[in-house]
Write a protein that holds these residues in place. Structure first.
Motif, mmCIF file in Angstrom:
data_model
loop_
_atom_site.group_PDB
_atom_site.id
_atom_site.type_symbol
_atom_site.label_atom_id
_atom_site.label_comp_id
_atom_site.label_asym_id
_atom_site.label_seq_id
_atom_site.Cartn_x
_atom_site.Cartn_y
_atom_site.Cartn_z
ATOM 1 N N ARG A 270 1.162 -5.620 -3.747
ATOM 2 C CA ARG A 270 2.108 -4.889 -3.377
ATOM 3 C C ARG A 270 3.460 -5.725 -3.615
ATOM 4 O O ARG A 270 4.506 -5.218 -4.102
ATOM 5 C CB ARG A 270 2.193 -4.251 -2.002
ATOM 6 C CG ARG A 270 3.339 -3.384 -1.608
ATOM 7 C CD ARG A 270 4.103 -2.291 -2.582
ATOM 8 N NE ARG A 270 2.901 -1.612 -3.379
ATOM 9 C CZ ARG A 270 2.808 -1.052 -4.118
ATOM 10 N NH1 ARG A 270 3.952 -1.126 -5.255
ATOM 11 N NH2 ARG A 270 1.918 -0.075 -4.881
ATOM 12 N N ASN B 43 6.434 10.187 3.320
ATOM 13 C CA ASN B 43 6.981 10.768 2.652
ATOM 14 C C ASN B 43 8.125 11.456 3.214
ATOM 15 O O ASN B 43 9.610 11.226 2.801
ATOM 16 C CB ASN B 43 6.419 11.767 1.737
ATOM 17 C CG ASN B 43 5.420 11.464 0.966
ATOM 18 O OD1 ASN B 43 5.443 9.968 0.447
ATOM 19 N ND2 ASN B 43 4.217 12.143 0.405
ATOM 20 N N VAL C 171 6.533 -4.837 -6.258
ATOM 21 C CA VAL C 171 7.867 -4.507 -5.966
ATOM 22 C C VAL C 171 8.890 -5.381 -6.461
ATOM 23 O O VAL C 171 10.131 -5.083 -7.002
ATOM 24 C CB VAL C 171 7.940 -4.744 -4.073
ATOM 25 C CG1 VAL C 171 9.686 -4.759 -3.804
ATOM 26 C CG2 VAL C 171 7.106 -3.658 -3.575
ATOM 27 N N GLU D 14 0.398 9.989 4.769
ATOM 28 C CA GLU D 14 1.177 9.865 3.692
ATOM 29 C C GLU D 14 2.303 10.767 3.735
ATOM 30 O O GLU D 14 3.492 10.715 3.344
ATOM 31 C CB GLU D 14 0.450 10.184 2.297
ATOM 32 C CG GLU D 14 1.167 9.972 0.913
ATOM 33 C CD GLU D 14 0.344 10.213 -0.159
ATOM 34 O OE1 GLU D 14 0.886 9.970 -1.310
ATOM 35 O OE2 GLU D 14 -0.995 10.750 0.017
ATOM 36 N N SER E 78 11.486 3.677 -1.316
ATOM 37 C CA SER E 78 10.142 3.970 -2.076
ATOM 38 C C SER E 78 9.092 3.757 -0.745
ATOM 39 O O SER E 78 9.344 2.951 0.126
ATOM 40 C CB SER E 78 9.795 2.999 -3.021
ATOM 41 O OG SER E 78 11.072 3.025 -3.911
ATOM 42 N N VAL F 221 11.443 -0.379 0.959
ATOM 43 C CA VAL F 221 10.296 -0.150 0.572
ATOM 44 C C VAL F 221 9.430 -0.121 1.812
ATOM 45 O O VAL F 221 9.241 -1.240 2.634
ATOM 46 C CB VAL F 221 9.730 -1.460 -0.477
ATOM 47 C CG1 VAL F 221 8.312 -1.022 -0.576
ATOM 48 C CG2 VAL F 221 10.771 -1.416 -1.566
ATOM 49 N N PHE G 286 4.888 3.411 -0.078
ATOM 50 C CA PHE G 286 3.509 3.229 -0.583
ATOM 51 C C PHE G 286 2.480 3.114 0.506
ATOM 52 O O PHE G 286 2.744 2.398 1.496
ATOM 53 C CB PHE G 286 3.327 1.775 -1.123
ATOM 54 C CG PHE G 286 4.258 1.732 -2.463
ATOM 55 C CD1 PHE G 286 4.115 2.223 -3.750
ATOM 56 C CD2 PHE G 286 5.786 1.295 -2.183
ATOM 57 C CE1 PHE G 286 5.057 2.266 -4.791
ATOM 58 C CE2 PHE G 286 6.682 1.406 -3.177
ATOM 59 C CZ PHE G 286 6.311 1.665 -4.319
ATOM 60 N N THR H 289 -4.249 -6.593 -1.246
ATOM 61 C CA THR H 289 -3.480 -5.497 -1.289
ATOM 62 C C THR H 289 -2.103 -6.040 -0.957
ATOM 63 O O THR H 289 -1.180 -5.316 -1.713
ATOM 64 C CB THR H 289 -3.689 -4.292 -0.192
ATOM 65 O OG1 THR H 289 -4.067 -5.092 1.026
ATOM 66 C CG2 THR H 289 -5.112 -3.555 -0.445
ATOM 67 N N CYS I 56 5.719 0.551 3.656
ATOM 68 C CA CYS I 56 4.429 0.627 3.424
ATOM 69 C C CYS I 56 3.933 0.682 4.780
ATOM 70 O O CYS I 56 4.073 0.238 5.997
ATOM 71 C CB CYS I 56 3.922 -0.964 2.910
ATOM 72 S SG CYS I 56 4.780 -1.287 1.437
ATOM 73 N N LEU J 186 -0.503 1.535 2.222
ATOM 74 C CA LEU J 186 -1.019 -0.010 2.061
ATOM 75 C C LEU J 186 -2.245 -0.183 3.365
ATOM 76 O O LEU J 186 -1.655 -0.225 4.386
ATOM 77 C CB LEU J 186 0.154 -0.960 2.263
ATOM 78 C CG LEU J 186 -0.281 -2.525 2.070
ATOM 79 C CD1 LEU J 186 -0.527 -2.915 0.810
ATOM 80 C CD2 LEU J 186 0.933 -3.199 2.559
#
Length: 254
Positions: free
Chosen positions: A70, A41, A74, A37, A55, A30, A57, A66, A32, A59
């Protein structure tokens, strides 16, 4: 149930490489990060293309709730966080005392120390109930030595180090491994060192010291060390280590 590695501060350098390394070992990574972005990605897509699970995100770790939200999401939606990597930098630049505002000084503390405290406050009770867990904390030479123009950074990173020691004292006996990792050198990373030096300066530095010369810390090699720390047997946990290129003097001799 998936094993999860949460990386807070998953830039293109250490963070993304650590996420990729854990994903290759079967963890759901994960990632962050605060901004970019598109870069986030791309990092997630690269892990998936390599056969891993990931994944991503955005943050903002200094904003209220926050980090806590998160972590809760998760745990609920992906799986238990077995490894957390706190990789947020706290460098606000080279500033004389007179040029360091209260707000700027506090920002370093929020990034370096308070964010880690919030992460631990959310995660340690969950890990304690499970009887295991690992928190890997990226640190810097400033945690060991103050320097001119580094009032915020040195104070914040030294506090990060002491917080890691306190967490170890309380939660080590409960099965939670906290490792403080001093990155004592320049990292070959485009969105940290590269941003500080600019494209031309970063290119020249890589040609002079990096690439085949191995004079810059390589994020992929750092990631192997992080992975090793998370696999250590509890009879021989490393609680602090430092990393630097072979040709650099260590912080205490420089």
């Amino acid at each position: 149930m998936q094993r999860v590695c949460l990386v807070i501060g998953a830039g293109a350098g250490i963070g993304s490489h650590v996420a990729s390394r854990f994903a290759r070992a079967g963890y759901h990574a994960v990632l962050c990060r605060r901004t970019d972005e598109g870069g986030l990605n791309r990092a997630v897509a690269a892990i998936v293309a390599d056969g891993g699970a990931a994944s991503g995100f955005l943050l903002n770790a200094v904003a209220p709730d926050t980090i806590e939200e998160r972590i809760a999401a998760v745990e609920a939606d992906i799986g238990p966080i077995e490894v957390a990597v706190y990789n947020l930098g706290a460098q606000i630049g080279d500033r004389a005392l007179a040029d360091t505002s209260y707000k700027a000084f506090e920002l370093g503390w929020r990034l370096a120390t308070f964010g880690l405290f919030r992460t631990a406050a959310s995660l340690c009770p969950l890990m304690e109930r499970r009887g295991r867990g690992t928190i890997l904390v990226t640190s810097a030479t400033a945690a060991m030595r103050g320097n001119k123009g580094q009032h915020s950074h040195a104070a914040a990173m030294a506090a990060r180090r002491m917080l890691c020691q306190s967490l170890n004292a309380e939660f080590g006996p409960k099965g939670i491994h906290v490792a403080h990792i001093i990155v004592d050198g320049m990292v070959d990373a485009p969105d940290t060192l590269g941003r500080m030096l600019g494209a031309d300066g970063f290119r020249r530095l890589r040609e002079e010291r990096g690439l085949e010369k191995d004079g810059l810390l390589l994020p992929a090699e750092i990631a192997d060390t992080y992975f090793h720390l998370a696999q250590q047997h509890r009879s021989a946990w490393t609680q602090e280590l430092d990393l630097r290129p072979y040709a650099d003097k260590p912080w205490w001799n420089d």
